[in-house]
Design a protein around this motif. Sequence first.
Motif, mmCIF file in Angstrom:
data_model
loop_
_atom_site.group_PDB
_atom_site.id
_atom_site.type_symbol
_atom_site.label_atom_id
_atom_site.label_comp_id
_atom_site.label_asym_id
_atom_site.label_seq_id
_atom_site.Cartn_x
_atom_site.Cartn_y
_atom_site.Cartn_z
ATOM 1 N N VAL A 293 0.548 -0.866 -0.188
ATOM 2 C CA VAL A 293 -0.006 0.328 -0.220
ATOM 3 C C VAL A 293 1.254 1.028 0.185
ATOM 4 O O VAL A 293 0.695 1.915 -0.330
ATOM 5 C CB VAL A 293 -1.089 0.204 1.368
ATOM 6 N N VAL A 294 1.262 1.081 0.909
ATOM 7 C CA VAL A 294 2.800 2.191 0.258
ATOM 8 C C VAL A 294 2.957 2.495 -0.403
ATOM 9 O O VAL A 294 4.084 3.727 -1.092
ATOM 10 C CB VAL A 294 3.579 2.284 2.037
ATOM 11 N N ILE A 295 3.637 1.800 -1.303
ATOM 12 C CA ILE A 295 5.265 2.031 -2.720
ATOM 13 C C ILE A 295 3.507 1.863 -3.601
ATOM 14 O O ILE A 295 3.811 3.163 -4.035
ATOM 15 C CB ILE A 295 4.739 0.725 -2.908
ATOM 16 N N PHE A 296 2.797 2.025 -3.324
ATOM 17 C CA PHE A 296 1.366 1.997 -4.221
ATOM 18 C C PHE A 296 1.304 3.772 -4.284
ATOM 19 O O PHE A 296 0.781 3.904 -5.078
ATOM 20 C CB PHE A 296 0.009 1.045 -4.349
ATOM 21 N N VAL A 297 0.799 4.262 -3.058
ATOM 22 C CA VAL A 297 0.275 5.203 -2.815
ATOM 23 C C VAL A 297 1.316 5.695 -3.070
ATOM 24 O O VAL A 297 1.396 7.327 -3.690
ATOM 25 C CB VAL A 297 -0.497 5.542 -1.323
ATOM 26 N N THR A 298 3.052 6.011 -3.081
ATOM 27 C CA THR A 298 4.131 6.911 -2.892
ATOM 28 C C THR A 298 4.387 6.855 -4.863
ATOM 29 O O THR A 298 4.446 8.042 -5.063
ATOM 30 C CB THR A 298 5.031 6.115 -2.851
ATOM 31 N N LEU A 299 3.878 6.007 -5.575
ATOM 32 C CA LEU A 299 3.839 6.069 -7.006
ATOM 33 C C LEU A 299 2.610 6.837 -6.935
ATOM 34 O O LEU A 299 3.520 7.197 -8.456
ATOM 35 C CB LEU A 299 3.968 4.417 -7.348
ATOM 36 N N LEU A 300 1.526 6.603 -6.697
ATOM 37 C CA LEU A 300 0.604 7.507 -7.541
ATOM 38 C C LEU A 300 0.517 9.253 -7.257
ATOM 39 O O LEU A 300 0.567 10.142 -7.972
ATOM 40 C CB LEU A 300 -0.614 6.848 -6.308
ATOM 41 N N VAL A 301 0.965 8.938 -5.848
ATOM 42 C CA VAL A 301 1.544 10.669 -5.712
ATOM 43 C C VAL A 301 2.561 11.112 -6.511
ATOM 44 O O VAL A 301 2.809 12.493 -6.500
ATOM 45 C CB VAL A 301 1.827 11.189 -4.476
ATOM 46 N N ALA A 302 3.601 10.650 -6.548
ATOM 47 C CA ALA A 302 4.914 10.561 -7.627
ATOM 48 C C ALA A 302 4.534 11.297 -9.004
ATOM 49 O O ALA A 302 5.134 12.093 -9.465
ATOM 50 C CB ALA A 302 5.955 10.264 -7.457
ATOM 51 N N VAL A 303 3.268 10.168 -9.706
ATOM 52 C CA VAL A 303 3.318 9.767 -11.143
ATOM 53 C C VAL A 303 1.619 12.182 -10.941
ATOM 54 O O VAL A 303 2.114 12.429 -11.617
ATOM 55 C CB VAL A 303 2.064 8.982 -11.534
ATOM 56 N N TYR A 304 1.227 11.863 -9.845
ATOM 57 C CA TYR A 304 0.520 13.225 -9.737
ATOM 58 C C TYR A 304 1.058 14.569 -9.568
ATOM 59 O O TYR A 304 0.906 15.415 -10.392
ATOM 60 C CB TYR A 304 -0.539 13.350 -8.432
ATOM 61 N N LEU A 305 2.152 14.263 -8.828
ATOM 62 C CA LEU A 305 3.447 15.398 -9.019
ATOM 63 C C LEU A 305 3.912 15.292 -10.197
ATOM 64 O O LEU A 305 3.790 16.680 -10.627
ATOM 65 C CB LEU A 305 4.266 15.550 -7.717
#
Length: 60
Positions: free
Chosen positions: A32-44
């Motif tokens: 979950v942490v890895i997925f959310v981190t990747l999601l935020v990185a793509v968004y930013l």
Amino acid sequence: MQKVFGFIREARAELKKVTWPGKQQVWYSTLVVIFVTLLVAVYLGIVDMALTGIFSRVIG
């Protein structure tokens, strides 16, 4: 020095009361942490590219 030993004794007693997560729970939490981190990185990254494009046209 007595206070330090008392603190360590109490800390160890409290750590024995902790319910540690199981291997599966740790694994899912890590995913979950890895997925959310990747999601935020793509968004930013998308926001950064959009703002860079906008500001380069305005200033440029």
